[in-house]
Write an enzyme that holds these catalytic residues in place. Structure first.
Site, PDB file in Angstrom:
ATOM      1  N   ARG A 164     -61.119   7.076 -18.500  1.00 18.61           N
ATOM      2  CA  ARG A 164     -61.610   7.610 -17.208  1.00 18.61           C
ATOM      3  C   ARG A 164     -62.143   6.478 -16.321  1.00 18.61           C
ATOM      4  NH1 ARG A 164     -59.326  11.217 -19.423  1.00 18.61           N
ATOM      5  NH2 ARG A 164     -59.901  13.416 -19.434  1.00 18.61           N
ATOM      6  N   SER A 238     -63.861  18.579 -16.418  1.00 23.38           N
ATOM      7  CA  SER A 238     -65.024  18.058 -17.163  1.00 23.38           C
ATOM      8  C   SER A 238     -66.002  17.438 -16.176  1.00 23.38           C
ATOM      9  CB  SER A 238     -64.590  16.974 -18.148  1.00 23.38           C
ATOM     10  OG  SER A 238     -63.644  17.466 -19.057  1.00 23.38           O
ATOM     11  N   GLU A 333     -68.419  12.381 -14.755  1.00 23.78           N
ATOM     12  CA  GLU A 333     -67.034  11.981 -14.472  1.00 23.78           C
ATOM     13  C   GLU A 333     -66.731  12.278 -13.008  1.00 23.78           C
ATOM     14  OE1 GLU A 333     -63.536  13.470 -16.928  1.00 23.78           O
ATOM     15  OE2 GLU A 333     -62.884  14.036 -14.919  1.00 23.78           O
TER      16      GLU A 333
HETATM   17  P1  FAD Z   1     -60.059  13.732  -5.329  1.00 30.26           P
HETATM   18  O1  FAD Z   1     -61.042  14.628  -6.019  1.00 30.26           O
HETATM   19  O2  FAD Z   1     -59.647  14.102  -3.965  1.00 30.26           O
HETATM   20  O3  FAD Z   1     -60.630  12.250  -5.306  1.00 30.26           O
HETATM   21  C1  FAD Z   1     -61.141  11.649  -6.478  1.00 30.26           C
HETATM   22  C2  FAD Z   1     -61.603  10.219  -6.137  1.00 30.26           C
HETATM   23  O4  FAD Z   1     -60.476   9.418  -5.795  1.00 30.26           O
HETATM   24  C3  FAD Z   1     -62.520  10.162  -4.906  1.00 30.26           C
HETATM   25  O5  FAD Z   1     -63.445   9.126  -5.133  1.00 30.26           O
HETATM   26  C4  FAD Z   1     -61.572   9.805  -3.763  1.00 30.26           C
HETATM   27  O6  FAD Z   1     -62.249   9.134  -2.719  1.00 30.26           O
HETATM   28  C5  FAD Z   1     -60.589   8.901  -4.466  1.00 30.26           C
HETATM   29  N1  FAD Z   1     -59.220   8.955  -3.919  1.00 30.26           N
HETATM   30  C6  FAD Z   1     -58.427  10.047  -3.820  1.00 30.26           C
HETATM   31  N2  FAD Z   1     -57.204   9.696  -3.363  1.00 30.26           N
HETATM   32  C7  FAD Z   1     -57.225   8.356  -3.167  1.00 30.26           C
HETATM   33  C8  FAD Z   1     -56.261   7.400  -2.716  1.00 30.26           C
HETATM   34  N3  FAD Z   1     -55.010   7.732  -2.372  1.00 30.26           N
HETATM   35  N4  FAD Z   1     -56.650   6.099  -2.621  1.00 30.26           N
HETATM   36  C9  FAD Z   1     -57.903   5.725  -2.973  1.00 30.26           C
HETATM   37  N5  FAD Z   1     -58.843   6.591  -3.407  1.00 30.26           N
HETATM   38  C10 FAD Z   1     -58.510   7.875  -3.513  1.00 30.26           C
HETATM   39  N6  FAD Z   1     -58.844  14.887 -15.074  1.00 30.26           N
HETATM   40  C11 FAD Z   1     -58.325  14.301 -16.180  1.00 30.26           C
HETATM   41  O7  FAD Z   1     -58.293  13.067 -16.253  1.00 30.26           O
HETATM   42  N7  FAD Z   1     -57.846  15.035 -17.220  1.00 30.26           N
HETATM   43  C12 FAD Z   1     -57.857  16.379 -17.213  1.00 30.26           C
HETATM   44  O8  FAD Z   1     -57.409  17.007 -18.163  1.00 30.26           O
HETATM   45  C13 FAD Z   1     -58.378  17.042 -16.073  1.00 30.26           C
HETATM   46  N8  FAD Z   1     -58.435  18.387 -16.007  1.00 30.26           N
HETATM   47  C14 FAD Z   1     -58.950  19.015 -14.907  1.00 30.26           C
HETATM   48  C15 FAD Z   1     -58.973  20.416 -14.874  1.00 30.26           C
HETATM   49  C16 FAD Z   1     -59.482  21.081 -13.786  1.00 30.26           C
HETATM   50  C17 FAD Z   1     -59.484  22.588 -13.756  1.00 30.26           C
HETATM   51  C18 FAD Z   1     -59.973  20.343 -12.667  1.00 30.26           C
HETATM   52  C19 FAD Z   1     -60.468  21.052 -11.448  1.00 30.26           C
HETATM   53  C20 FAD Z   1     -59.969  18.965 -12.692  1.00 30.26           C
HETATM   54  C21 FAD Z   1     -59.460  18.272 -13.817  1.00 30.26           C
HETATM   55  N9  FAD Z   1     -59.438  16.864 -13.903  1.00 30.26           N
HETATM   56  C22 FAD Z   1     -58.892  16.243 -14.996  1.00 30.26           C
HETATM   57  C23 FAD Z   1     -60.017  16.050 -12.822  1.00 30.26           C
HETATM   58  C24 FAD Z   1     -59.047  15.792 -11.641  1.00 30.26           C
HETATM   59  O9  FAD Z   1     -57.998  16.715 -11.644  1.00 30.26           O
HETATM   60  C25 FAD Z   1     -58.478  14.387 -11.640  1.00 30.26           C
HETATM   61  O10 FAD Z   1     -59.514  13.438 -11.601  1.00 30.26           O
HETATM   62  C26 FAD Z   1     -57.536  14.124 -10.449  1.00 30.26           C
HETATM   63  O11 FAD Z   1     -56.882  12.891 -10.622  1.00 30.26           O
HETATM   64  C27 FAD Z   1     -58.280  14.115  -9.122  1.00 30.26           C
HETATM   65  O12 FAD Z   1     -57.301  14.092  -8.096  1.00 30.26           O
HETATM   66  P2  FAD Z   1     -57.617  14.534  -6.606  1.00 30.26           P
HETATM   67  O13 FAD Z   1     -56.409  14.217  -5.792  1.00 30.26           O
HETATM   68  O14 FAD Z   1     -58.084  15.927  -6.580  1.00 30.26           O
HETATM   69  O15 FAD Z   1     -58.785  13.523  -6.265  1.00 30.26           O
HETATM   70  N1  EPU Z   2     -66.211  21.426 -27.957  1.00 31.91           N
HETATM   71  C1  EPU Z   2     -67.258  22.243 -28.316  1.00 31.91           C
HETATM   72  N2  EPU Z   2     -67.724  23.123 -27.381  1.00 31.91           N
HETATM   73  C2  EPU Z   2     -67.199  23.217 -26.134  1.00 31.91           C
HETATM   74  C3  EPU Z   2     -66.135  22.371 -25.762  1.00 31.91           C
HETATM   75  C4  EPU Z   2     -65.655  21.473 -26.706  1.00 31.91           C
HETATM   76  O1  EPU Z   2     -67.761  22.187 -29.430  1.00 31.91           O
HETATM   77  O2  EPU Z   2     -67.691  24.049 -25.367  1.00 31.91           O
HETATM   78  C5  EPU Z   2     -65.670  20.500 -28.971  1.00 31.91           C
HETATM   79  C6  EPU Z   2     -64.647  21.203 -29.891  1.00 31.91           C
HETATM   80  O3  EPU Z   2     -64.794  20.702 -31.185  1.00 31.91           O
HETATM   81  C7  EPU Z   2     -63.320  20.713 -29.347  1.00 31.91           C
HETATM   82  C8  EPU Z   2     -63.670  19.315 -28.849  1.00 31.91           C
HETATM   83  O4  EPU Z   2     -65.008  19.426 -28.360  1.00 31.91           O
HETATM   84  O5  EPU Z   2     -62.333  20.683 -30.337  1.00 31.91           O
HETATM   85  C9  EPU Z   2     -62.754  18.785 -27.757  1.00 31.91           C
HETATM   86  O6  EPU Z   2     -62.619  19.771 -26.733  1.00 31.91           O
HETATM   87  P1  EPU Z   2     -61.349  19.760 -25.777  1.00 31.91           P
HETATM   88  O7  EPU Z   2     -60.095  19.622 -26.574  1.00 31.91           O
HETATM   89  O8  EPU Z   2     -61.459  20.914 -24.872  1.00 31.91           O
HETATM   90  O9  EPU Z   2     -61.514  18.408 -25.001  1.00 31.91           O
HETATM   91  P2  EPU Z   2     -62.750  17.711 -24.271  1.00 31.91           P
HETATM   92  O10 EPU Z   2     -63.098  16.489 -25.046  1.00 31.91           O
HETATM   93  O11 EPU Z   2     -63.847  18.689 -24.018  1.00 31.91           O
HETATM   94  C10 EPU Z   2     -61.248  16.137 -22.874  1.00 31.91           C
HETATM   95  C11 EPU Z   2     -61.107  15.729 -21.443  1.00 31.91           C
HETATM   96  C12 EPU Z   2     -60.353  16.781 -20.671  1.00 31.91           C
HETATM   97  C13 EPU Z   2     -58.957  16.940 -21.281  1.00 31.91           C
HETATM   98  C14 EPU Z   2     -59.117  17.351 -22.738  1.00 31.91           C
HETATM   99  C15 EPU Z   2     -57.793  17.393 -23.467  1.00 31.91           C
HETATM  100  C16 EPU Z   2     -62.970  14.291 -20.932  1.00 31.91           C
HETATM  101  C17 EPU Z   2     -64.254  14.122 -20.218  1.00 31.91           C
HETATM  102  N3  EPU Z   2     -62.403  15.489 -20.853  1.00 31.91           N
HETATM  103  O12 EPU Z   2     -62.081  17.305 -22.902  1.00 31.91           O
HETATM  104  O13 EPU Z   2     -60.190  16.310 -19.328  1.00 31.91           O
HETATM  105  O14 EPU Z   2     -58.210  17.907 -20.595  1.00 31.91           O
HETATM  106  O15 EPU Z   2     -59.957  16.391 -23.430  1.00 31.91           O
HETATM  107  O16 EPU Z   2     -57.346  16.096 -23.667  1.00 31.91           O
HETATM  108  O17 EPU Z   2     -62.473  13.341 -21.531  1.00 31.91           O
HETATM  109  C18 EPU Z   2     -61.260  16.271 -17.212  1.00 31.91           C
HETATM  110  O18 EPU Z   2     -61.313  15.046 -17.355  1.00 31.91           O
HETATM  111  O19 EPU Z   2     -61.643  16.857 -16.177  1.00 31.91           O
HETATM  112  C19 EPU Z   2     -60.693  17.073 -18.292  1.00 31.91           C
HETATM  113  C20 EPU Z   2     -60.621  18.409 -18.253  1.00 31.91           C
END
Ligand code: FAD
Ligand code: EPU
Length: 337
Positions: A164, A238, A333
């Site tokens: 991240r 997250s 994050e």
């Molecule tokens: P924004 O929120 O619009 O911007 C994020 C940052 O990037 C800001 O600081 C912005 O200024 C900057 N920025 C945006 N575009 C540019 C650009 N072109 N040039 C320079 N700076 C820029 N993230 C994960 O890593 N893994 C996950 O599994 C994951 N799951 C998610 C699930 C949900 C339901 C949600 C809502 C979010 C999740 N995220 C996850 C977080 C998010 O989706 C990612 O961080 C995504 O890359 C953000 O993209 P965005 O276009 O919405 O960025």
């Molecule tokens: N867990 C709990 N309680 C909860 C949630 C999770 O005990 O309420 C424990 C469970 O043991 C579970 C483990 O945590 O097995 C891992 O949970 P999960 O697989 O949901 O993944 P996470 O570590 O909570 C991370 C990323 C997610 C990404 C998933 C899958 C971060 C900060 N988050 O979540 O990314 O989708 O793994 O790879 O690294 C995001 O960055 O926004 C995001 C959603």
């Protein structure tokens, strides 16, 4: 192209927070981006680059210009016997890109299915999920240096990707606008089922030899089962990173809590923050309209009318509670503005 005054951002952030930008403009091309910046002198005054707004929390109105990145389009720029090099403009929706690659049978991005946001934001925090990170299939990116107006190409090494994390969150913070990203995709996909929950989901469906379509579908099923859809409940995924602690700290923690969920990490041991929050008794906790999601404690949600400051207050409470219970610090994050 318009520069709009006093613009509501509620539809432009997945938390669904109501906040206003003093000025708002959308750039559909790099030329438009340059034009807007020249018209407003934007880069010399407060400004914010916005993608899909899925990793951002607005805590107040934004007293400056918000520029929404909307450059569309993608093209294959090179090809070898085993790989396709796909250049994608920053405004392309991330999951549309993943779906397109899977349809073409180009492997690499399928584990990153259904992550919200735009392609241009994906390198900022090196998005990751289900055993894969963006860096694993990244070739290079092109960015605009705001101060000089020059374009620069960054290699993977120059992006300094981490968990991240990247150059753009550290030394390069706020200095560049990412214009496009080039990915290396596999013509003969290597299937990655290293993430336990993904392997279990495939096994549940009786899929023993998954292809990239199966991986995409399984990832989508897992995500839908536990992550709230931002269209229904505001959230930014997250809220905190999973903390990485050293072996000494881990020894103490695991002696006190033998069931702590952890993973090896190149910088120490990564702890599941969702577990820490759940075991602090906060899963499903609500502070007005700000809440801890009932199926995934790492996700903070807006049940309707939460303000950004309400979410921050809840996050602070969680941080204090986890520190008190486990002696582990949590780092946000989400980008708090
Ligand atoms: P924004 O929120 O619009 O911007 C994020 C940052 O990037 C800001 O600081 C912005 O200024 C900057 N920025 C945006 N575009 C540019 C650009 N072109 N040039 C320079 N700076 C820029 N993230 C994960 O890593 N893994 C996950 O599994 C994951 N799951 C998610 C699930 C949900 C339901 C949600 C809502 C979010 C999740 N995220 C996850 C977080 C998010 O989706 C990612 O961080 C995504 O890359 C953000 O993209 P965005 O276009 O919405 O960025
Ligand atoms: N867990 C709990 N309680 C909860 C949630 C999770 O005990 O309420 C424990 C469970 O043991 C579970 C483990 O945590 O097995 C891992 O949970 P999960 O697989 O949901 O993944 P996470 O570590 O909570 C991370 C990323 C997610 C990404 C998933 C899958 C971060 C900060 N988050 O979540 O990314 O989708 O793994 O790879 O690294 C995001 O960055 O926004 C995001 C959603």
């Amino acid at each position: 192209m318009q520069i709009i005054e006093n613009f509501s951002l509620q539809e432009y952030n997945t938390f669904g927070i109501q906040a206003y930008a003093k000025f708002f403009a959308q750039a559909g091309t790099t030329d438009e981006l340059l034009y807007i910046s020249q018209q407003t002198g934007m880069f010399k005054k407060p400004h914010l680059v916005l993608g899909g707004g899925s990793n951002i929390l607005f805590t107040k109105d934004f007293d400056g210009t918000i520029i929404k990145i909307s450059m569309r389009g993608m093209e294959v720029v090179d090809e070898s016997a085993s790989n396709v090099y796909l250049n994608v403009n920053a405004g392309e929706n991330w999951d549309d890109l993943v779906e397109y690659c899977v349809q073409q049978s180009w492997g690499g991005l399928e584990n990153l299915s259904l992550i919200p946001g735009q392609t241009g934001s994906s390198p900022i925090q090196n998005i990751g999920a289900y055993g894969v990170e963006l860096k694993d299939h990244f070739h290079s990116l092109e960015a605009l240096h705001k101060q000089s107006g020059q374009k620069k190409t960054f290699t993977a090494q120059e992006c300094k990707f981490g968990y991240r994390d990247s150059f753009f969150k550290r030394e390069g913070r706020d200095q560049y606008i990412i214009l496009s990203v080039t990915f290396i995709l596999d013509k003969e996909p290597a299937i990655n089922t290293s993430y336990a929950a993904l392997a279990a989901e495939l096994q549940k469906g009786g899929i023993t030899q998954p292809d990239i379509h199966d991986i995409r579908e399984a990832v989508i099923r897992i995500r839908r089962s536990k992550l709230p859809d931002p269209v229904a409940i505001g959230n930014a995924g997250s809220f905190f990173k999973n903390p990485v602690i050293n072996t000494e700290q881990y020894k103490r923690l695991s002696e006190a809590f033998p069931d702590v969920v952890s993973y090896p990490d190149k910088n120490g041991i990564k702890i599941a923050a969702g577990w820490l929050i759940e075991r602090s008794g906060l899963k499903g906790y609500r502070l007005g309209d700000a809440g801890v999601h009932e199926k995934q404690a790492l996700v903070l949600v807006n049940y309707g009318n939460a303000k950004g400051s309400d979410i921050v207050k809840l996050a602070e409470m969680i941080r204090c509670s986890v520190m008190e219970n486990f002696g582990v610090g949590l780092e946000a994050e989400v980008n708090i503005v």
